[in-house]
Scaffold this motif. Structure first.
Motif, PDB file in Angstrom:
ATOM      1  N   THR A 184       0.814  -1.218   0.000  1.00 37.56           N
ATOM      2  CA  THR A 184       0.000   0.000   0.000  1.00 37.56           C
ATOM      3  C   THR A 184       0.844   1.264   0.000  1.00 37.56           C
ATOM      4  O   THR A 184       0.325   2.367   0.039  1.00 37.56           O
ATOM      5  N   GLY A 185       2.181   1.083  -0.031  1.00 35.84           N
ATOM      6  CA  GLY A 185       3.063   2.242  -0.039  1.00 35.84           C
ATOM      7  C   GLY A 185       3.459   2.721   1.339  1.00 35.84           C
ATOM      8  O   GLY A 185       4.201   3.701   1.471  1.00 35.84           O
ATOM      9  N   SER A 186       2.991   2.059   2.394  1.00 32.47           N
ATOM     10  CA  SER A 186       3.340   2.468   3.753  1.00 32.47           C
ATOM     11  C   SER A 186       4.646   1.816   4.185  1.00 32.47           C
ATOM     12  O   SER A 186       5.213   0.980   3.489  1.00 32.47           O
ATOM     13  N   ARG A 187       5.111   2.194   5.375  1.00 31.05           N
ATOM     14  CA  ARG A 187       6.374   1.668   5.867  1.00 31.05           C
ATOM     15  C   ARG A 187       6.238   0.218   6.297  1.00 31.05           C
ATOM     16  O   ARG A 187       5.194  -0.213   6.773  1.00 31.05           O
ATOM     17  N   VAL A 188       7.341  -0.510   6.150  1.00 33.63           N
ATOM     18  CA  VAL A 188       7.398  -1.878   6.641  1.00 33.63           C
ATOM     19  C   VAL A 188       7.869  -1.834   8.090  1.00 33.63           C
ATOM     20  O   VAL A 188       8.853  -1.172   8.396  1.00 33.63           O
ATOM     21  N   GLY A 189       7.162  -2.540   8.984  1.00 34.47           N
ATOM     22  CA  GLY A 189       7.421  -2.407  10.409  1.00 34.47           C
ATOM     23  C   GLY A 189       8.394  -3.392  11.007  1.00 34.47           C
ATOM     24  O   GLY A 189       8.572  -3.412  12.221  1.00 34.47           O
ATOM     25  N   PHE A 190       9.044  -4.218  10.197  1.00 34.09           N
ATOM     26  CA  PHE A 190       9.969  -5.198  10.740  1.00 34.09           C
ATOM     27  C   PHE A 190      11.262  -4.524  11.199  1.00 34.09           C
ATOM     28  O   PHE A 190      11.706  -3.540  10.608  1.00 34.09           O
ATOM     29  N   VAL A 191      11.878  -5.095  12.235  1.00 34.36           N
ATOM     30  CA  VAL A 191      13.148  -4.572  12.718  1.00 34.36           C
ATOM     31  C   VAL A 191      14.254  -4.993  11.743  1.00 34.36           C
ATOM     32  O   VAL A 191      14.381  -6.176  11.438  1.00 34.36           O
ATOM     33  N   PRO A 192      15.050  -4.053  11.242  1.00 35.43           N
ATOM     34  CA  PRO A 192      16.078  -4.402  10.248  1.00 35.43           C
ATOM     35  C   PRO A 192      17.292  -5.061  10.885  1.00 35.43           C
ATOM     36  O   PRO A 192      17.521  -4.959  12.092  1.00 35.43           O
ATOM     37  N   GLN A 193      18.069  -5.730  10.053  1.00 40.64           N
ATOM     38  CA  GLN A 193      19.336  -6.312  10.474  1.00 40.64           C
ATOM     39  C   GLN A 193      20.488  -5.386  10.085  1.00 40.64           C
ATOM     40  O   GLN A 193      20.316  -4.459   9.303  1.00 40.64           O
ATOM     41  N   VAL A 194      21.658  -5.658  10.626  1.00 46.37           N
ATOM     42  CA  VAL A 194      22.853  -4.908  10.245  1.00 46.37           C
ATOM     43  C   VAL A 194      23.293  -5.381   8.855  1.00 46.37           C
ATOM     44  O   VAL A 194      23.317  -6.581   8.578  1.00 46.37           O
ATOM     45  N   CYS A 195      23.626  -4.446   7.981  1.00 48.99           N
ATOM     46  CA  CYS A 195      24.043  -4.795   6.622  1.00 48.99           C
ATOM     47  C   CYS A 195      25.358  -5.574   6.644  1.00 48.99           C
ATOM     48  O   CYS A 195      26.229  -5.342   7.486  1.00 48.99           O
ATOM     49  N   VAL A 272      14.448   3.823  18.356  1.00 44.74           N
ATOM     50  CA  VAL A 272      13.217   3.367  19.022  1.00 44.74           C
ATOM     51  C   VAL A 272      12.928   1.913  18.654  1.00 44.74           C
ATOM     52  O   VAL A 272      12.572   1.091  19.516  1.00 44.74           O
ATOM     53  N   MET A 273      13.076   1.575  17.371  1.00 37.73           N
ATOM     54  CA  MET A 273      12.824   0.193  16.937  1.00 37.73           C
ATOM     55  C   MET A 273      13.776  -0.778  17.620  1.00 37.73           C
ATOM     56  O   MET A 273      13.367  -1.852  18.083  1.00 37.73           O
ATOM     57  N   GLN A 274      15.049  -0.402  17.722  1.00 38.67           N
ATOM     58  CA  GLN A 274      16.020  -1.273  18.378  1.00 38.67           C
ATOM     59  C   GLN A 274      15.713  -1.406  19.866  1.00 38.67           C
ATOM     60  O   GLN A 274      15.852  -2.487  20.450  1.00 38.67           O
ATOM     61  N   GLY A 275      15.287  -0.299  20.500  1.00 38.94           N
ATOM     62  CA  GLY A 275      14.923  -0.364  21.914  1.00 38.94           C
ATOM     63  C   GLY A 275      13.708  -1.232  22.155  1.00 38.94           C
ATOM     64  O   GLY A 275      13.677  -2.041  23.101  1.00 38.94           O
ATOM     65  N   ASP A 276      12.684  -1.098  21.299  1.00 41.49           N
ATOM     66  CA  ASP A 276      11.489  -1.940  21.432  1.00 41.49           C
ATOM     67  C   ASP A 276      11.827  -3.410  21.249  1.00 41.49           C
ATOM     68  O   ASP A 276      11.317  -4.279  21.969  1.00 41.49           O
ATOM     69  N   GLU A 277      12.706  -3.699  20.276  1.00 38.36           N
ATOM     70  CA  GLU A 277      13.082  -5.082  20.034  1.00 38.36           C
ATOM     71  C   GLU A 277      13.844  -5.663  21.221  1.00 38.36           C
ATOM     72  O   GLU A 277      13.609  -6.805  21.622  1.00 38.36           O
ATOM     73  N   ALA A 278      14.737  -4.856  21.818  1.00 37.95           N
ATOM     74  CA  ALA A 278      15.489  -5.325  22.980  1.00 37.95           C
ATOM     75  C   ALA A 278      14.564  -5.583  24.161  1.00 37.95           C
ATOM     76  O   ALA A 278      14.723  -6.579  24.887  1.00 37.95           O
ATOM     77  N   MET A 279      13.570  -4.714  24.358  1.00 41.19           N
ATOM     78  CA  MET A 279      12.635  -4.903  25.470  1.00 41.19           C
ATOM     79  C   MET A 279      11.773  -6.140  25.239  1.00 41.19           C
ATOM     80  O   MET A 279      11.523  -6.925  26.155  1.00 41.19           O
ATOM     81  N   ARG A 281      12.551  -8.811  23.508  1.00 40.65           N
ATOM     82  CA  ARG A 281      13.384  -9.997  23.736  1.00 40.65           C
ATOM     83  C   ARG A 281      13.611 -10.238  25.223  1.00 40.65           C
ATOM     84  O   ARG A 281      13.692 -11.387  25.676  1.00 40.65           O
ATOM     85  N   ALA A 282      13.721  -9.149  25.995  1.00 44.67           N
ATOM     86  CA  ALA A 282      13.909  -9.298  27.437  1.00 44.67           C
ATOM     87  C   ALA A 282      12.685  -9.962  28.074  1.00 44.67           C
ATOM     88  O   ALA A 282      12.819 -10.846  28.918  1.00 44.67           O
ATOM     89  N   PHE A 283      11.488  -9.536  27.671  1.00 47.23           N
ATOM     90  CA  PHE A 283      10.273 -10.158  28.201  1.00 47.23           C
ATOM     91  C   PHE A 283      10.176 -11.612  27.774  1.00 47.23           C
ATOM     92  O   PHE A 283       9.808 -12.483  28.564  1.00 47.23           O
ATOM     93  N   MET A 284      10.493 -11.876  26.520  1.00 46.76           N
ATOM     94  CA  MET A 284      10.422 -13.258  26.039  1.00 46.76           C
ATOM     95  C   MET A 284      11.400 -14.148  26.787  1.00 46.76           C
ATOM     96  O   MET A 284      11.094 -15.291  27.128  1.00 46.76           O
ATOM     97  N   SER A 285      12.579 -13.614  27.066  1.00 42.17           N
ATOM     98  CA  SER A 285      13.572 -14.402  27.787  1.00 42.17           C
ATOM     99  C   SER A 285      13.142 -14.633  29.228  1.00 42.17           C
ATOM    100  O   SER A 285      13.383 -15.700  29.795  1.00 42.17           O
ATOM    101  N   ARG A 286      12.469 -13.636  29.825  1.00 43.77           N
ATOM    102  CA  ARG A 286      12.074 -13.745  31.238  1.00 43.77           C
ATOM    103  C   ARG A 286      10.921 -14.713  31.415  1.00 43.77           C
ATOM    104  O   ARG A 286      10.929 -15.561  32.318  1.00 43.77           O
ATOM    105  N   PHE A 287       9.933 -14.618  30.580  1.00 38.02           N
ATOM    106  CA  PHE A 287       8.727 -15.432  30.777  1.00 38.02           C
ATOM    107  C   PHE A 287       8.618 -16.589  29.778  1.00 38.02           C
ATOM    108  O   PHE A 287       7.945 -17.579  30.051  1.00 38.02           O
ATOM    109  N   ASP A 288       9.239 -16.451  28.625  1.00 37.95           N
ATOM    110  CA  ASP A 288       9.230 -17.487  27.601  1.00 37.95           C
ATOM    111  C   ASP A 288       7.810 -17.980  27.340  1.00 37.95           C
ATOM    112  O   ASP A 288       7.523 -19.180  27.368  1.00 37.95           O
ATOM    113  N   LEU A 289       6.908 -17.017  27.105  1.00 37.86           N
ATOM    114  CA  LEU A 289       5.495 -17.354  26.985  1.00 37.86           C
ATOM    115  C   LEU A 289       5.230 -18.331  25.843  1.00 37.86           C
ATOM    116  O   LEU A 289       4.385 -19.218  25.956  1.00 37.86           O
TER     117      LEU A 289
END
Length: 316
Positions: A184-195, A272-279, A281-289
């Motif tokens: 639709t021409g909007s931004r892609v919301g995935f967290v990018p990797q390092v080139c 912001v994207m990198q911070g959200d991704e780190a947070m 992952r921290a929740f996933m590691s803590r609770f492993d839902l």
């Protein structure tokens, strides 16, 4: 910053910023190392390019100009592919490059590596658009079209790095945002990797070293505009060009289309994207839902007839 773009150092090793070299500093920060330098032009007949996605030189074995019947047509270098420009000092004609065996199987990276090793080719000339714009890659059949090429400057005031126009370097550093949009021409919301350095095998990525270089050049222009703007020759275009870039830097660039965000928004968004991704992952590691951090119990490796178990049973 001053040392990287070729301003002559003063007696103490710190650049002495006169009105003349403030202009040179702004030119090179904005337009690249070819601006206002001693760089010499390279004949376009000596310049070639390698397209990583196709593995070919200069569009492959096709003839340039009018493609006659029975002659292979040129191959487009896809948008987003890494492109490596190089120049040769020997009498290697366009026809000779087109007839290289690697043009038949897309293995020209190895050929280029051999030429560089043997001193037959030199990588990364300074590239500028002849029309004075930041982007001139419309002709995907011949990416040299609309460009001029320069030898890197030499001498005491030569830049220690070689880089292009700031807007083009900015777009390349944040390529996950400048090369990708949704249907639709909007931004892609995935967290990018390092080139991957020197490769586009991971195209949805960001380039940390390039971002740091762009940030330094932006900071340099901000400081010049804030404190030495009167030295930027108001009667010329440099002052207006710096002001135009900085307006886009803190907002967005309307040209060339499509509209693109400036550095400050892109940089903040990435953090912001990198911070959200780190947070996350921290929740996933803590609770492993979703138990994504767990591993299977490989009972088949423990004993004959053993059973591999996942989930709670495997955990027990």
């Amino acid at each position: 910053m001053q040392g990287t773009i070729g301003v002559a150092p003063g007696p103490t090793g710190i650049a002495s910023l006169t009105d003349a070299n403030v202009q040179l500093l702004a030119q090179r920060a904005l337009l690249g190392t070819g601006a206002g330098s001693t760089a010499s032009p390279i004949s376009t007949s000596l310049v070639h390019y390698f397209c990583e996605d196709t593995g070919l030189f200069d569009g492959g074995p096709g003839d340039f100009g009018t493609v006659a019947a029975g002659v292979d047509a040129l191959v487009e270098c896809p948008e987003g592919s890494r492109v490596q420009y190089f120049y040769v000092r020997s009498a290697r004609t366009q026809r000779m490059v087109a007839d290289e065996p690697c043009q038949d199987d897309g293995s020209c990276q190895a050929t280029l590596n051999l030429w560089v090793e043997n001193g037959e080719a030199t990588l990364d000339p300074i590239v500028e658009c002849t029309a004075g714009v930041a982007f001139c890659d419309d002709n995907r059949l011949d990416l040299r079209d609309g460009k001029r090429f320069l030898y890197p400057p030499t001498g005491a005031t030569a830049p220690t790095l070689s880089y292009g126009r700031l807007e083009a370097e900015l777009a390349d550093a944040f390529r996950y945002r400048t090369r990708f949009t949704s249907d639709t021409g909007s931004r892609v919301g995935f967290v990018p990797q390092v080139c991957i350095p020197g490769s586009d095998r991971v195209p949805y990525c960001y380039d940390p070293p390039a971002i740091e270089e762009v940030r330094a050049r932006v900071d340099c222009l901000i400081d010049i505009y804030a404190h030495r703007n009167t030295a930027l020759a108001p009667s010329g275009t440099l002052q207006a060009d710096v002001a135009r870039f900085l307006r886009g830097n803190f907002a967005n660039f309307a040209t060339p289309l499509p509209e693109r965000d400036g550095f400050e928004r892109l940089y903040s968004e990435l953090l912001v994207m990198q911070g959200d991704e780190a947070m996350t992952r921290a929740f996933m590691s803590r609770f492993d839902l979703a138990e994504v951090g767990g591993e299977s119990f490989q009972g088949s490796l423990l004993e004959d007839g053993g059973v591999d178990l996942t989930g709670i049973a495997g955990g027990e």
